[in-house]
Design a protein around this motif. Structure first.
Motif, PDB file in Angstrom:
ATOM      1  N   ASN A 128       0.775  -1.329  -0.057  1.00  0.00           N
ATOM      2  CA  ASN A 128       0.221  -0.101  -0.031  1.00  0.00           C
ATOM      3  C   ASN A 128       0.943   1.260   0.029  1.00  0.00           C
ATOM      4  O   ASN A 128       0.531   2.451   0.631  1.00  0.00           O
ATOM      5  CB  ASN A 128      -0.959   0.063   1.308  1.00  0.00           C
ATOM      6  CG  ASN A 128      -2.036   0.825   1.113  1.00  0.00           C
ATOM      7  OD1 ASN A 128      -2.337   1.051   0.039  1.00  0.00           O
ATOM      8  ND2 ASN A 128      -2.610   1.696   2.071  1.00  0.00           N
ATOM      9  N   ASN A 129       1.844   1.133  -0.782  1.00  0.00           N
ATOM     10  CA  ASN A 129       2.913   2.317  -0.765  1.00  0.00           C
ATOM     11  C   ASN A 129       2.943   2.892  -2.239  1.00  0.00           C
ATOM     12  O   ASN A 129       3.222   2.386  -2.942  1.00  0.00           O
ATOM     13  CB  ASN A 129       4.185   1.787  -0.543  1.00  0.00           C
ATOM     14  CG  ASN A 129       5.402   2.808  -0.297  1.00  0.00           C
ATOM     15  OD1 ASN A 129       5.429   3.915  -1.169  1.00  0.00           O
ATOM     16  ND2 ASN A 129       6.127   2.616   0.487  1.00  0.00           N
ATOM     17  N   PRO A 190      -3.424  -9.219   0.748  1.00  0.00           N
ATOM     18  CA  PRO A 190      -3.196  -8.380   1.455  1.00  0.00           C
ATOM     19  C   PRO A 190      -4.307  -7.249   1.614  1.00  0.00           C
ATOM     20  O   PRO A 190      -5.168  -7.088   0.779  1.00  0.00           O
ATOM     21  CB  PRO A 190      -1.764  -7.638   1.036  1.00  0.00           C
ATOM     22  CG  PRO A 190      -1.811  -7.817  -0.322  1.00  0.00           C
ATOM     23  CD  PRO A 190      -2.394  -9.219  -0.497  1.00  0.00           C
ATOM     24  N   ASP A 191      -4.335  -6.577   2.762  1.00  0.00           N
ATOM     25  CA  ASP A 191      -5.570  -5.554   2.866  1.00  0.00           C
ATOM     26  C   ASP A 191      -4.850  -4.367   2.610  1.00  0.00           C
ATOM     27  O   ASP A 191      -4.307  -3.398   3.333  1.00  0.00           O
ATOM     28  CB  ASP A 191      -5.953  -5.490   4.434  1.00  0.00           C
ATOM     29  CG  ASP A 191      -6.965  -4.719   4.622  1.00  0.00           C
ATOM     30  OD1 ASP A 191      -7.534  -4.133   3.455  1.00  0.00           O
ATOM     31  OD2 ASP A 191      -7.205  -3.991   5.704  1.00  0.00           O
ATOM     32  N   SER A 192      -4.737  -4.147   1.248  1.00  0.00           N
ATOM     33  CA  SER A 192      -4.057  -3.018   0.678  1.00  0.00           C
ATOM     34  C   SER A 192      -5.229  -2.131  -0.245  1.00  0.00           C
ATOM     35  O   SER A 192      -5.587  -2.680  -1.338  1.00  0.00           O
ATOM     36  CB  SER A 192      -3.008  -3.194  -0.190  1.00  0.00           C
ATOM     37  OG  SER A 192      -2.455  -2.445  -0.946  1.00  0.00           O
ATOM     38  N   GLN A 193      -5.376  -0.879  -0.016  1.00  0.00           N
ATOM     39  CA  GLN A 193      -6.047   0.000  -0.748  1.00  0.00           C
ATOM     40  C   GLN A 193      -5.652   0.215  -2.011  1.00  0.00           C
ATOM     41  O   GLN A 193      -6.489   0.188  -2.975  1.00  0.00           O
ATOM     42  CB  GLN A 193      -6.209   1.377  -0.118  1.00  0.00           C
ATOM     43  CG  GLN A 193      -7.039   2.338  -0.801  1.00  0.00           C
ATOM     44  CD  GLN A 193      -7.289   3.733  -0.194  1.00  0.00           C
ATOM     45  OE1 GLN A 193      -6.554   3.953   1.020  1.00  0.00           O
ATOM     46  NE2 GLN A 193      -8.176   4.505  -0.526  1.00  0.00           N
ATOM     47  N   MET A 196      -6.707  -2.814  -4.099  1.00  0.00           N
ATOM     48  CA  MET A 196      -8.146  -2.754  -4.350  1.00  0.00           C
ATOM     49  C   MET A 196      -8.429  -1.614  -5.519  1.00  0.00           C
ATOM     50  O   MET A 196      -9.546  -1.819  -6.460  1.00  0.00           O
ATOM     51  CB  MET A 196      -8.817  -2.616  -2.981  1.00  0.00           C
ATOM     52  CG  MET A 196      -8.757  -3.798  -2.059  1.00  0.00           C
ATOM     53  SD  MET A 196      -9.204  -5.213  -2.662  1.00  0.00           S
ATOM     54  CE  MET A 196      -7.720  -6.385  -3.010  1.00  0.00           C
ATOM     55  N   LEU A 197      -7.839  -0.712  -5.347  1.00  0.00           N
ATOM     56  CA  LEU A 197      -7.971   0.488  -6.567  1.00  0.00           C
ATOM     57  C   LEU A 197      -7.855   0.042  -8.070  1.00  0.00           C
ATOM     58  O   LEU A 197      -8.724   0.528  -8.833  1.00  0.00           O
ATOM     59  CB  LEU A 197      -7.201   1.776  -5.969  1.00  0.00           C
ATOM     60  CG  LEU A 197      -7.562   2.736  -4.948  1.00  0.00           C
ATOM     61  CD1 LEU A 197      -6.408   3.776  -4.767  1.00  0.00           C
ATOM     62  CD2 LEU A 197      -9.211   3.114  -5.302  1.00  0.00           C
ATOM     63  N   ARG A 198      -7.120  -0.863  -8.132  1.00  0.00           N
ATOM     64  CA  ARG A 198      -6.921  -1.523  -9.298  1.00  0.00           C
ATOM     65  C   ARG A 198      -7.910  -2.782  -9.763  1.00  0.00           C
ATOM     66  O   ARG A 198      -7.985  -3.089 -11.040  1.00  0.00           O
ATOM     67  CB  ARG A 198      -5.553  -2.103  -9.551  1.00  0.00           C
ATOM     68  CG  ARG A 198      -4.358  -1.114 -10.036  1.00  0.00           C
ATOM     69  CD  ARG A 198      -4.093   0.011  -8.910  1.00  0.00           C
ATOM     70  NE  ARG A 198      -3.172   1.098  -9.438  1.00  0.00           N
ATOM     71  CZ  ARG A 198      -3.007   1.915  -8.485  1.00  0.00           C
ATOM     72  NH1 ARG A 198      -3.024   1.938  -7.402  1.00  0.00           N
ATOM     73  NH2 ARG A 198      -2.081   3.190  -9.093  1.00  0.00           N
TER      74      ARG A 198
END
Length: 322
Positions: A128-129, A190-193, A196-198
């Motif tokens: 999430n970087n 992973p719980d990554s914004q 998920m945006l992709r």
């Protein structure tokens, strides 16, 4: 770059014709004959600005068609004294062709940079970087083959279209395949914004991809640096490809479907917008019969990409409602 020096190796017998061309074209700032060469050839130099340069290059090619030893070399000019007024900055069709062939080469450097940028982008998505994801875009070489395909379509160049398509498809396939392998061995989703945006797509995503394609062609035809534009195109293509592969490897097929829609939509928008800008900029083959043969490729390309875009908008609309 606005100023270019056209170096012409031509038979001495057509010196008067070259001088006549130099006087007829307003883009020629100065003209002079250089040293004589073997076999009754000589070097001629024409300092030109951007406005009308393509026309004199076309006329020179027609004039030199019968000579097997003739050559035209286009050289950039940083400045000249005394100073002259220069117009816009546009590359000729021949300069663009050279750039496009370079960008569509599926060599080891292209594959290596694609793989490395995919790894970096995927790490950024997982962690999430945003900074790491953007850093991956700097080295992603996906701009070249996509614009080369649009350029080849506008010229009806089947060889360039085939090479560009295979290069672009190979790069995206490598990104998806490498990401799928990483997803398969990864311990959990992973719980990554950022990840998920992709998997989400809307009309804003389409606008971003279309703007990236247009900016890429405008930068290319203007002779400007395409580094930042290449980053924009990579933002539109590489993260969705990496997310698609990773989610497929994790078995998250519904999320992968969203990433696939985003990737396909961005590819369509980049190619359609690039093709339209090439058409608007007047990129055509030199000979009349080549222009005639290129028309079906151009119209078919615009038609296919536009149809796919309409279908994708329809699918996105249905997906947003459900």
């Amino acid at each position: 770059m606005s100023l270019k020096l056209i170096e012409v190796v031509a038979p001495v017998s057509i010196e008067a014709n070259i001088r006549k061309l130099a006087t007829e074209h307003d883009c020629v700032i100065s003209y002079y004959k250089g040293v004589p060469l073997e076999d009754d050839h000589a070097v001629f130099f024409l300092l030109t600005n951007a406005d009308g340069r393509q026309a004199i290059i076309d006329d020179l090619q027609s004039l030199l068609g019968t000579s097997t030893k003739a050559r035209i070399t286009i050289l950039p000019v940083d400045t000249t004294l005394p100073h002259v007024e220069v117009g816009g900055s546009n590359d000729s069709r021949e300069e663009l062709y050279y750039k496009m062939r370079q960008g569509a080469r599926p060599d080891l450097n292209y594959l290596t940079l694609t793989l490395l940028s995919t790894i970096v982008a995927l790490v950024g998505l997982i962690q999430n970087n945003v900074a790491v994801v953007v850093g991956a875009m700097v080295i992603a070489p996906l701009l070249g083959p996509n614009l080369a395909f649009a350029f080849g379509t506008s010229l009806g160049d089947k060889e360039m279209m085939s090479r560009a398509f295979l290069t672009a498809f190979g790069g995206i396939a490598l990104a998806v395949g490498g990401s799928a392998l990483m997803g398969y061995v990864w311990h959990e989703t992973p719980d990554s914004q950022e990840l998920m945006l992709r998997t989400q797509i809307d009309l804003g995503s389409l606008a971003l991809a279309a703007a990236s394609g247009m900016a890429g062609v405008l930068s290319l035809t203007s002779g400007l640096s395409m580094t930042l534009v290449g980053v924009m195109v990579a933002v539109a293509l590489l993260p969705p490809a990496a997310a698609l592969g990773f989610l497929l490897g994790r078995g998250e097929f519904m999320l992968a479907y969203g990433a696939l829609l985003l990737l396909v939509s961005n590819v369509v928008c980049v190619n359609l917008s690039g093709l339209l800008v090439f058409f608007a900029k007047g990129i055509r083959p030199r000979r009349w019969f080549e222009r005639r043969m290129a028309i079906p490729f151009l119209l078919s390309g615009i038609g296919v990409w536009a149809t796919l875009l309409i279908l994708l908008v329809f699918v996105i609309d249905i997906r947003s409602v459900s």
